[in-house]
Design an enzyme around this catalytic site. Structure first.
Site, PDB file in Angstrom:
ATOM      1  N   GLY A  71       0.393   7.223   1.869  1.00 34.33           N
ATOM      2  CA  GLY A  71       0.443   8.158   2.986  1.00 34.33           C
ATOM      3  C   GLY A  71       1.513   9.208   2.846  1.00 34.33           C
ATOM      4  CD  GLU A 127       7.882  -2.187   5.871  1.00 35.33           C
ATOM      5  OE1 GLU A 127       6.720  -2.402   6.255  1.00 35.33           O
ATOM      6  OE2 GLU A 127       8.295  -2.489   4.728  1.00 35.33           O
ATOM      7  N   GLY A 133       3.491   4.322   0.886  1.00 39.76           N
ATOM      8  CA  GLY A 133       3.524   4.973  -0.420  1.00 39.76           C
ATOM      9  C   GLY A 133       2.432   6.006  -0.625  1.00 39.76           C
ATOM     10  CG  ASP A 185       5.151  -6.764   9.123  1.00 37.98           C
ATOM     11  OD1 ASP A 185       5.785  -5.777   9.531  1.00 37.98           O
ATOM     12  OD2 ASP A 185       4.968  -7.002   7.920  1.00 37.98           O
ATOM     13  CG  MET A 193      -4.045   6.514  -4.321  1.00 35.18           C
ATOM     14  SD  MET A 193      -5.876   6.574  -4.333  1.00 35.18           S
ATOM     15  CE  MET A 193      -6.240   5.721  -2.781  1.00 35.18           C
ATOM     16  NE  ARG A 194       2.201   4.646  -8.067  1.00 36.30           N
ATOM     17  CZ  ARG A 194       3.278   3.874  -8.134  1.00 36.30           C
ATOM     18  NH1 ARG A 194       4.485   4.425  -8.071  1.00 36.30           N
ATOM     19  NH2 ARG A 194       3.174   2.564  -8.271  1.00 36.30           N
ATOM     20  CG  HIS A 241       2.036   1.201   6.419  1.00 33.89           C
ATOM     21  ND1 HIS A 241       3.417   1.243   6.480  1.00 33.89           N
ATOM     22  CD2 HIS A 241       1.743   0.521   5.280  1.00 33.89           C
ATOM     23  CE1 HIS A 241       3.915   0.611   5.436  1.00 33.89           C
ATOM     24  NE2 HIS A 241       2.919   0.164   4.690  1.00 33.89           N
TER      25      HIS A 241
END
Length: 385
Positions: free
Chosen positions: A322, A371, A320, A144, A276-277, A200
């Protein structure tokens, strides 16, 4: 034709895919195991019809998920068809590109575990585990950090004494495989965009300023703990707070690391969840406060990256959150109206791809990252088809 197996070990997930192709790898299968470390990990394969199911019996963590993957390869008689395995390795130090894994490289990467404790151990475990069923198959480490090798010197330096400016002690940047995929997709989608900010946003989150497709600034630093608040990671914190915890609360390094990596971010702010969900579905005011803090820091970081670019042509959301959280995107863009950013509400709810108002510049996009595609392509370029 030999296949390329890609392995992407996240902090709570294991993603893998099988690719074939001579010049541009095409995915035959994608799989993921989610919820590792939790009470109910689950596996998903796409497509399901062509392969036996991945058994989840006894799968509770990354170690057992990797064993299950090895068993799955054997059950589907795939181990003899694989020509290379490409691994996502979060921290590559000063490595500028992918490398074939040998004992020397493994030792080098082991020394970087403390810089990325949620990811580096899992990535290296996958290499060790797959060496046994695939002893003659080259394992390729894809980093990365390599994408950010183009950061200018002023962006790389930490403001520490020169005597401490050893090579590991600098800003490296992360999520490079994701940013590389987005950068590669921009010429076809936004051909005239030279100054682009990519957000991201997922359980890990960072932003990157791309100038002509090259990283010139990013929100993460020496470790993937820096920058934006994340699912359970704190993001940037005043170092004085850390000194205070050590001096007055009796924290040691282990306790401090657990707080910063596993108990902070959205989880710590809300006291509910780092997902976040879950927060978006909650009516608890603490959930909304955590979302507000997250989007504030994203908007503030976006503004600072505009300075690094000297202007702005486009913003891209990926990851996810974004890609799938329209309200979060709206909350980030709203305070950035002074930059000329305007959302099309209907396009935003439909998740794009272009979510800005027609003819508006800068434009705003949602582009799903891949990715695994980058892993396969890097492996193919390194060892040939």
């Amino acid at each position: 034709m030999a296949l390329i197996l890609t392995v992407n070990a996240g902090s709570s997930s294991l993603r893998f895919a099988l690719y074939e192709g001579d010049t541009r790898p095409a995915a035959l299968l994608r799989g993921r195991v989610e919820g590792l470390g939790g009470s109910d990990p689950r596996a998903h394969l796409t497509p399901e019809r062509d392969f036996a199911a991945l058994s989840m019996a006894g799968v509770v963590d990354h170690h057992s998920a990797i064993r299950a993957l090895c068993d799955w390869l054997t059950e589907n008689s795939l181990q003899h068809r694989i020509g290379a395995v490409a691994h996502r390795i979060v921290h590559g130090g000063d490595r500028s590109g992918p490398a074939v894994v040998d004992d020397t490289l493994l030792a080098e990467l082991e020394e970087l575990k403390s810089f990325a404790p949620l990811h580096q151990p899992h990535g290296l475990d996958a290499i060790h585990a797959l060496r046994k069923p695939l002893p003659y198959c080259p394992q390729i480490a894809c980093f990365d950090t390599s994408f950010h090798r183009t950061l200018p010197a002023v962006a790389r330096r930490l403001t520490l004494p020169h005597s401490l400016a050893d090579r590991p002690l600098r800003r490296h940047g992360f999520h490079g495989l994701s940013f590389e995929y987005i950068a590669s997709s921009l010429p076809a989608r936004i051909p005239n965009a030279q100054r682009v900010i990519v957000a991201h946003l997922g359980s890990g989150a960072s932003m990157c300023a791309l100038h002509h497709g090259r990283s010139v600034e990013t929100s993460m630093g020496m470790t993937p703990l820096d920058g934006l608040p994340m699912g359970t990671r704190s993001g940037a914190v005043d170092p004085g707070v850390l000194l205070w915890l050590l001096e007055t609360r009796g924290f040691d390094a282990e306790r401090l690391g657990n707080v910063l990596y596993r108990e902070s971010g959205l989880l710590g702010l809300s006291g509910i969840s780092g997902d976040m969900r879950t927060l978006l579905e909650s009516e608890d005011p603490a959930a909304q406060e955590a979302i507000d803090v997250f989007t504030y820091h994203c908007a503030r970081t976006l503004g600072s990256l505009v300075v690094a670019l000297g202007g702005l042509d486009a913003v891209v959301f990926t990851g996810g959150i974004g890609e799938r959280a329209a309200s979060v995107r709206a909350d980030i863009i709203r305070p950035c109206a002074w930059l000329g950013l305007r959302l099309d509400p209907a396009a935003n709810e439909d998740h794009g791809p272009c979510i800005s108002t027609a003819g508006q510049a800068p434009s705003i996009w949602v582009i799903p990252t891949d990715e695994e595609q980058v892993l396969a392509l890097q492996a193919m370029q390194l060892i040939g088809p």
